[in-house]
Design a protein around this motif. Structure first.
Motif, short mmCIF file in Angstrom:
data_model
loop_
_atom_site.label_atom_id
_atom_site.label_comp_id
_atom_site.label_asym_id
_atom_site.label_seq_id
_atom_site.Cartn_x
_atom_site.Cartn_y
_atom_site.Cartn_z
N HIS A 1 0.87 -1.18 0.00
CA HIS A 1 0.00 0.00 0.00
C HIS A 1 0.90 1.23 0.00
CE1 HIS A 1 -3.57 -2.36 0.68
NE2 HIS A 1 -3.07 -2.89 1.78
N ILE A 2 0.70 2.13 -0.95
CA ILE A 2 1.55 3.32 -1.04
C ILE A 2 0.77 4.61 -0.79
CG2 ILE A 2 3.24 2.22 -2.55
CD1 ILE A 2 1.87 3.60 -4.92
N GLY A 3 -0.50 4.48 -0.43
CA GLY A 3 -1.28 5.66 -0.07
C GLY A 3 -0.84 6.19 1.28
N GLU A 4 -1.28 7.40 1.61
CA GLU A 4 -0.89 8.04 2.86
C GLU A 4 -2.08 8.16 3.80
OE1 GLU A 4 1.22 11.65 2.04
OE2 GLU A 4 2.80 10.60 0.91
N ALA A 5 -1.81 7.88 5.08
CA ALA A 5 -2.83 8.02 6.11
C ALA A 5 -2.81 9.47 6.59
CB ALA A 5 -2.55 7.06 7.26
N ALA A 6 -3.60 10.29 5.93
CA ALA A 6 -3.60 11.73 6.23
C ALA A 6 -4.47 12.02 7.45
CB ALA A 6 -4.13 12.50 5.02
N HIS A 7 -3.96 12.85 8.34
CA HIS A 7 -4.72 13.21 9.53
C HIS A 7 -5.78 14.25 9.20
CE1 HIS A 7 -1.34 11.25 11.54
NE2 HIS A 7 -2.07 11.22 12.64
N ILE A 8 -6.99 14.00 9.66
CA ILE A 8 -8.06 14.99 9.51
C ILE A 8 -7.81 16.12 10.50
CG2 ILE A 8 -10.53 15.39 9.75
CD1 ILE A 8 -10.97 12.52 8.73
N CYS A 9 -7.72 15.79 11.78
CA CYS A 9 -7.25 16.75 12.79
C CYS A 9 -5.75 16.51 12.93
CB CYS A 9 -7.95 16.53 14.12
SG CYS A 9 -9.72 16.91 14.09
N GLY A 10 -4.96 17.55 12.74
CA GLY A 10 -3.51 17.44 12.62
C GLY A 10 -2.81 16.60 13.68
N GLU A 11 -1.69 16.01 13.27
CA GLU A 11 -0.95 15.09 14.13
C GLU A 11 -0.22 15.78 15.27
OE1 GLU A 11 2.55 11.68 13.66
OE2 GLU A 11 1.93 12.88 11.94
N LYS A 12 0.24 17.02 15.05
CA LYS A 12 1.04 17.72 16.06
C LYS A 12 0.76 19.22 16.01
CE LYS A 12 4.59 15.92 14.15
NZ LYS A 12 5.96 15.45 13.79
N PRO A 13 1.13 19.99 17.06
CA PRO A 13 0.90 21.43 17.05
C PRO A 13 1.49 22.09 15.80
CG PRO A 13 1.61 20.72 19.22
CD PRO A 13 1.77 19.53 18.31
N GLY A 14 0.71 22.98 15.21
CA GLY A 14 1.14 23.65 14.00
C GLY A 14 0.68 22.96 12.73
N ALA A 15 0.24 21.70 12.86
CA ALA A 15 -0.26 20.97 11.70
C ALA A 15 -1.67 21.43 11.35
CB ALA A 15 -0.26 19.47 11.98
N ALA A 16 -2.07 21.24 10.11
CA ALA A 16 -3.40 21.64 9.67
C ALA A 16 -4.48 20.98 10.52
CB ALA A 16 -3.59 21.26 8.20
N ARG A 17 -5.40 21.80 10.97
CA ARG A 17 -6.59 21.34 11.73
C ARG A 17 -6.23 20.68 13.07
NH1 ARG A 17 -6.68 20.21 6.56
NH2 ARG A 17 -5.78 18.17 7.00
N TYR A 18 -5.11 21.04 13.64
CA TYR A 18 -4.69 20.46 14.93
C TYR A 18 -5.72 20.80 16.01
CZ TYR A 18 -1.98 19.48 19.13
OH TYR A 18 -1.55 18.98 20.34
N ASP A 19 -6.05 19.81 16.82
CA ASP A 19 -7.02 19.98 17.91
C ASP A 19 -6.33 19.58 19.21
OD1 ASP A 19 -9.06 19.90 19.75
OD2 ASP A 19 -10.42 18.69 18.53
#
Length: 247
Positions: free
Chosen positions: A39-57
């Protein structure tokens, strides 16, 4: 921390191995020349993975951030787009996109069970010829409801199993026909699934997580919906009649 490898596999399975971005449709499986496809797709975070990431909660725990419910399966380009153009892709939009895509994948799979036939089954189990026959286990019929409860499977898994059982007669006829040509075929078929099942059990997987990992294994990187569904039909046939999953 990042999503675990099993979580990424489950996400890819739920997404049909296809990018979930609207109108993309890119198949995200690499056909390996040696060994298993990847599998070469990416597991993209909906709510960002870390501070500063897009949509971080900040209210979410790391476990919640890396849970499959907070991940959407994307190709590299569309993963970049949702993070670079955050304003266009808020949490609600991505959650709706994920839900719609995964629902379409499941519906297509369940509908395809009605069309499972010998050619698709032959493709789905082509690996069996190189498998050593199983040395343990049994082919004793177990009521599906009993086995579902025993393995603590949810209604989602139950629906897949119920749909797959509509192909049971076709799979049984195929296995019987192959056994006429090769008496060890049923045992080799069982062996491949049992090896994967016990390996996943040893790693601590159980319940729906184990079931979905086995479904991904059954598909073996196949791209055609008919072939992918045929692989799962074989798994569900074995789910009912042998030691693949606890009895």
């Amino acid at each position: 921390m990042g999503a675990s490898y099993p979580t990424k596999i489950i996400l890819a399975f739920r997404s049909g191995g296809i990018c979930a971005f609207p109108k993309c449709g890119k198949h995200l499986t690499y056909d390996a020349k040696v060994g298993d496809d990847a599998h070469i797709g990416e597991a993209a975070h909906i709510c960002g993975e870390k501070p500063g990431a897009a949509r971080y909660d900040a209210s979410m725990t790391d476990e919640q951030r890396d849970n499959v419910r907070n991940l959407i399966y994307l190709c590299t380009d569309h993963h970049t787009i949702i993070d670079k153009v955050e304003a266009d892709w808020p949490v609600s939009e991505l959650q709706a996109l994920k839900e719609s895509h995964e629902k379409q994948v499941r519906q297509a799979m369940e509908e395809a069970f009605a069309d499972v036939a010998f050619p698709e089954l032959q493709t789905a189990v082509s690996w069996v010829s190189n498998q050593t026959p199983a040395g343990n286990g049994s082919f004793d019929l177990t009521a599906p409801d009993e086995k579902i409860k025993k393995n603590e499977l949810s209604n989602g898994a139950r629906h897949i199993i119920a749909a797959g059982l509509t192909s049971r007669a076709t799979v049984a006829a195929y296995v019987e026909a192959e056994a006429q040509l090769d008496s060890d075929f049923p045992e080799r078929l069982k062996a491949g699934f049992l090896e994967q099942y016990y390996g996943l059990r040893k790693q601590g997987h159980k319940g729906d997580e184990l079931f979905e990992l086995m479904c991904d294994f059954a598909q073996r990187g196949m791209r055609r919906q008919a072939d992918r569904t045929a692989g799962i039909a074989v798994l569900i046939y074995l789910f009912e009649i042998c030691d693949v999953f606890e009895k």
